[in-house]
Motif scaffolding. Structure first.
Motif, PDB file in Angstrom:
ATOM      1  N   TYR A 203      13.695  11.379  -0.137  1.00 55.62           N
ATOM      2  CA  TYR A 203      13.179  10.532   0.945  1.00 55.62           C
ATOM      3  C   TYR A 203      11.653  10.512   0.985  1.00 55.62           C
ATOM      4  O   TYR A 203      11.047   9.480   1.272  1.00 55.62           O
ATOM      5  CB  TYR A 203      13.739  11.033   2.285  1.00 55.62           C
ATOM      6  N   GLU A 204      11.027  11.645   0.660  1.00 52.78           N
ATOM      7  CA  GLU A 204       9.559  11.715   0.734  1.00 52.78           C
ATOM      8  C   GLU A 204       8.886  10.827  -0.306  1.00 52.78           C
ATOM      9  O   GLU A 204       7.672  10.570  -0.217  1.00 52.78           O
ATOM     10  CB  GLU A 204       9.073  13.158   0.607  1.00 52.78           C
ATOM     11  N   CYS A 205       9.633  10.329  -1.278  1.00 55.53           N
ATOM     12  CA  CYS A 205       9.076   9.413  -2.268  1.00 55.53           C
ATOM     13  C   CYS A 205       8.767   8.041  -1.673  1.00 55.53           C
ATOM     14  O   CYS A 205       7.996   7.264  -2.249  1.00 55.53           O
ATOM     15  CB  CYS A 205      10.039   9.266  -3.441  1.00 55.53           C
ATOM     16  N   LEU A 206       9.369   7.727  -0.517  1.00 59.10           N
ATOM     17  CA  LEU A 206       9.149   6.410   0.089  1.00 59.10           C
ATOM     18  C   LEU A 206       7.677   6.162   0.391  1.00 59.10           C
ATOM     19  O   LEU A 206       7.186   5.036   0.257  1.00 59.10           O
ATOM     20  CB  LEU A 206       9.972   6.265   1.365  1.00 59.10           C
ATOM     21  N   GLU A 207       6.970   7.198   0.785  1.00 60.58           N
ATOM     22  CA  GLU A 207       5.544   7.033   1.087  1.00 60.58           C
ATOM     23  C   GLU A 207       4.799   6.504  -0.134  1.00 60.58           C
ATOM     24  O   GLU A 207       3.960   5.594  -0.031  1.00 60.58           O
ATOM     25  CB  GLU A 207       4.939   8.357   1.542  1.00 60.58           C
ATOM     26  N   TYR A 208       5.115   7.072  -1.309  1.00 61.43           N
ATOM     27  CA  TYR A 208       4.482   6.608  -2.546  1.00 61.43           C
ATOM     28  C   TYR A 208       4.866   5.167  -2.847  1.00 61.43           C
ATOM     29  O   TYR A 208       4.008   4.329  -3.165  1.00 61.43           O
ATOM     30  CB  TYR A 208       4.883   7.511  -3.713  1.00 61.43           C
ATOM     31  N   LEU A 209       6.161   4.842  -2.764  1.00 62.83           N
ATOM     32  CA  LEU A 209       6.609   3.491  -3.093  1.00 62.83           C
ATOM     33  C   LEU A 209       6.043   2.458  -2.125  1.00 62.83           C
ATOM     34  O   LEU A 209       5.635   1.361  -2.537  1.00 62.83           O
ATOM     35  CB  LEU A 209       8.133   3.424  -3.099  1.00 62.83           C
ATOM     36  N   TYR A 210       5.996   2.792  -0.841  1.00 64.45           N
ATOM     37  CA  TYR A 210       5.436   1.852   0.141  1.00 64.45           C
ATOM     38  C   TYR A 210       3.966   1.589  -0.155  1.00 64.45           C
ATOM     39  O   TYR A 210       3.485   0.456  -0.012  1.00 64.45           O
ATOM     40  CB  TYR A 210       5.600   2.407   1.553  1.00 64.45           C
ATOM     41  N   ARG A 211       3.264   2.635  -0.547  1.00 64.05           N
ATOM     42  CA  ARG A 211       1.841   2.465  -0.868  1.00 64.05           C
ATOM     43  C   ARG A 211       1.673   1.657  -2.145  1.00 64.05           C
ATOM     44  O   ARG A 211       0.858   0.728  -2.203  1.00 64.05           O
ATOM     45  CB  ARG A 211       1.178   3.841  -1.007  1.00 64.05           C
ATOM     46  N   ARG A 212       2.446   1.982  -3.170  1.00 62.42           N
ATOM     47  CA  ARG A 212       2.348   1.279  -4.450  1.00 62.42           C
ATOM     48  C   ARG A 212       2.695  -0.200  -4.304  1.00 62.42           C
ATOM     49  O   ARG A 212       2.058  -1.063  -4.930  1.00 62.42           O
ATOM     50  CB  ARG A 212       3.268   1.938  -5.474  1.00 62.42           C
ATOM     51  N   GLU A 213       3.686  -0.510  -3.495  1.00 64.16           N
ATOM     52  CA  GLU A 213       4.142  -1.888  -3.340  1.00 64.16           C
ATOM     53  C   GLU A 213       3.375  -2.659  -2.264  1.00 64.16           C
ATOM     54  O   GLU A 213       3.662  -3.843  -2.029  1.00 64.16           O
ATOM     55  CB  GLU A 213       5.643  -1.913  -3.024  1.00 64.16           C
ATOM     56  N   GLY A 214       2.409  -2.012  -1.629  1.00 59.49           N
ATOM     57  CA  GLY A 214       1.599  -2.713  -0.628  1.00 59.49           C
ATOM     58  C   GLY A 214       2.390  -3.153   0.588  1.00 59.49           C
ATOM     59  O   GLY A 214       2.144  -4.232   1.145  1.00 59.49           O
ATOM     60  N   VAL A 215       3.329  -2.318   1.025  1.00 61.98           N
ATOM     61  CA  VAL A 215       4.187  -2.688   2.154  1.00 61.98           C
ATOM     62  C   VAL A 215       3.372  -2.905   3.421  1.00 61.98           C
ATOM     63  O   VAL A 215       3.587  -3.874   4.166  1.00 61.98           O
ATOM     64  CB  VAL A 215       5.279  -1.622   2.381  1.00 61.98           C
ATOM     65  N   HIS A 216       2.418  -2.033   3.689  1.00 62.58           N
ATOM     66  CA  HIS A 216       1.685  -2.111   4.953  1.00 62.58           C
ATOM     67  C   HIS A 216       0.594  -3.176   4.940  1.00 62.58           C
ATOM     68  O   HIS A 216       0.013  -3.480   5.982  1.00 62.58           O
ATOM     69  CB  HIS A 216       1.126  -0.735   5.301  1.00 62.58           C
ATOM     70  N   THR A 217       0.334  -3.744   3.777  1.00 65.38           N
ATOM     71  CA  THR A 217      -0.577  -4.893   3.696  1.00 65.38           C
ATOM     72  C   THR A 217       0.201  -6.180   3.447  1.00 65.38           C
ATOM     73  O   THR A 217      -0.402  -7.214   3.127  1.00 65.38           O
ATOM     74  CB  THR A 217      -1.629  -4.690   2.592  1.00 65.38           C
ATOM     75  N   ARG A 218       1.531  -6.106   3.568  1.00 68.24           N
ATOM     76  CA  ARG A 218       2.421  -7.258   3.486  1.00 68.24           C
ATOM     77  C   ARG A 218       2.405  -7.926   2.120  1.00 68.24           C
ATOM     78  O   ARG A 218       2.529  -9.136   1.987  1.00 68.24           O
ATOM     79  CB  ARG A 218       2.091  -8.289   4.577  1.00 68.24           C
ATOM     80  N   LEU A 219       2.230  -7.118   1.055  1.00 64.17           N
ATOM     81  CA  LEU A 219       2.325  -7.635  -0.302  1.00 64.17           C
ATOM     82  C   LEU A 219       3.796  -7.746  -0.703  1.00 64.17           C
ATOM     83  O   LEU A 219       4.270  -8.817  -1.091  1.00 64.17           O
ATOM     84  CB  LEU A 219       1.566  -6.728  -1.262  1.00 64.17           C
ATOM     85  N   TYR A 220       4.504  -6.633  -0.602  1.00 59.36           N
ATOM     86  CA  TYR A 220       5.949  -6.584  -0.784  1.00 59.36           C
ATOM     87  C   TYR A 220       6.576  -6.015   0.489  1.00 59.36           C
ATOM     88  O   TYR A 220       5.903  -5.340   1.274  1.00 59.36           O
ATOM     89  CB  TYR A 220       6.342  -5.677  -1.949  1.00 59.36           C
TER      90      TYR A 220
END
Length: 282
Positions: A203-220
């Protein structure tokens, strides 16, 4: 018998508690969205408030009169009543193949006190998924196929459990996110099959994936999909989808190389060959 388009965003969605009420209905779009603000009511289901600012993600169906009556009963909606829990209104629903006017159930104004917690990503299933802390099945279809990138980023320890190769049916791999050096991969609901790798990640890998995929900047955005793996349907596997799709653009050479390198020996040669031919045409 009349037919009606209906957009569902909560417990009526695939693999959710009341999805059986849509048995026999036609799925028009699995990845659909409407303008609105999504909230957790704290009662085990969400509610949408009318708004122009945010996307609410869900599914679009074509339903019968009988289906619609069942949905009205579930949502405590009665035509011409002033004491409804939800209102049923027509609204434009967006999806990968265009837009469709459909019914959506929004909270009645006199019940807005039930709107407790904003669901910032606009997806009830993802919101529920994020509240658990167990291992996650993750479907990689783009540059995340490439284990070399994980090593370079010092996160390869998260991706040691390879579950298998999977197929995502009903989608096509496209390059719809235009960055300065070229396009980035996306899954678009236009038929076809996307092949990818499934990893079991902590579960702790989600932080990395969210950052890599630009989730919080609405990229993915994160999304939960069903894939075929080892001859079985695996439900609600995590993946990422481009939020605002651009006209398709050829990816840079290094990005395509990562996809091919990561997929070689895992994905079918036919799939990888067709992908390379498609990129040449862009």
């Amino acid at each position: 018998m009349n037919k009606h388009y209906v957009f569902v965003y909560g417990t009526l969605r695939k693999n959710e508690k009341y999805h059986h009420l849509l048995q026999g209905a036609e799925l028009v779009a699995e990845q659909a969205w409407a303008n609105g603000s999504l909230f957790d009511t704290g009662l085990g289901y969400p509610a949408v408030k009318e708004s122009e600012s945010d996307p609410v993600y869900g599914e679009l169906y074509l339903v019968s009169d009988k289906h619609l009556c069942s949905l009205d009963e579930l949502e405590e909606y009665e035509e011409h009543s002033h004491d409804n829990l939800y209102d049923r209104k027509k609204q434009i629903i967006f999806h990968d193949n265009g837009k469709t006017e459909a019914y959506i159930y929004t909270v009645a104004k006199h019940n807005e006190s039930m709107l407790i917690t904003p669901i910032l990503l606009g997806d009830w299933k993802v919101y529920q998924f994020e509240k658990q802390s167990r291992n996650v099945l993750y479907f990689a279809y783009g540059s995340c196929l490439d284990h070399a990138r994980f090593k370079l980023g010092g996160v390869d320890h998260f991706f040691q459990k390879f579950a298998g190769v999977a197929e995502l049916k009903g989608y096509t791999l496209r390059f719809t996110k235009k960055l300065p050096d070229g396009g980035r991969a996306d899954i678009v609901e236009e038929g076809g099959v996307v092949e990818g790798k499934v990893y079991e990640i902590p579960y702790e890998c989600l932080e990395y994936l969210y950052r890599r995929e630009g989730v919080h900047t609405r990229l993915y955005r994160p999304a939960l999909i069903d894939v075929k793996m080892h001859g079985q349907t695996i439900q609600d596997v995590l993946t990422f989808i481009v939020v605002s799709k651009d006209p398709e653009t050829a990816p840079p050479d290094h990005y395509l190389e990562e996809i091919i390198r990561g997929g070689s020996g895992f994905l079918s040669e036919t799939y990888l060959s067709r992908l390379q031919e498609h990129v040449k045409m862009l």
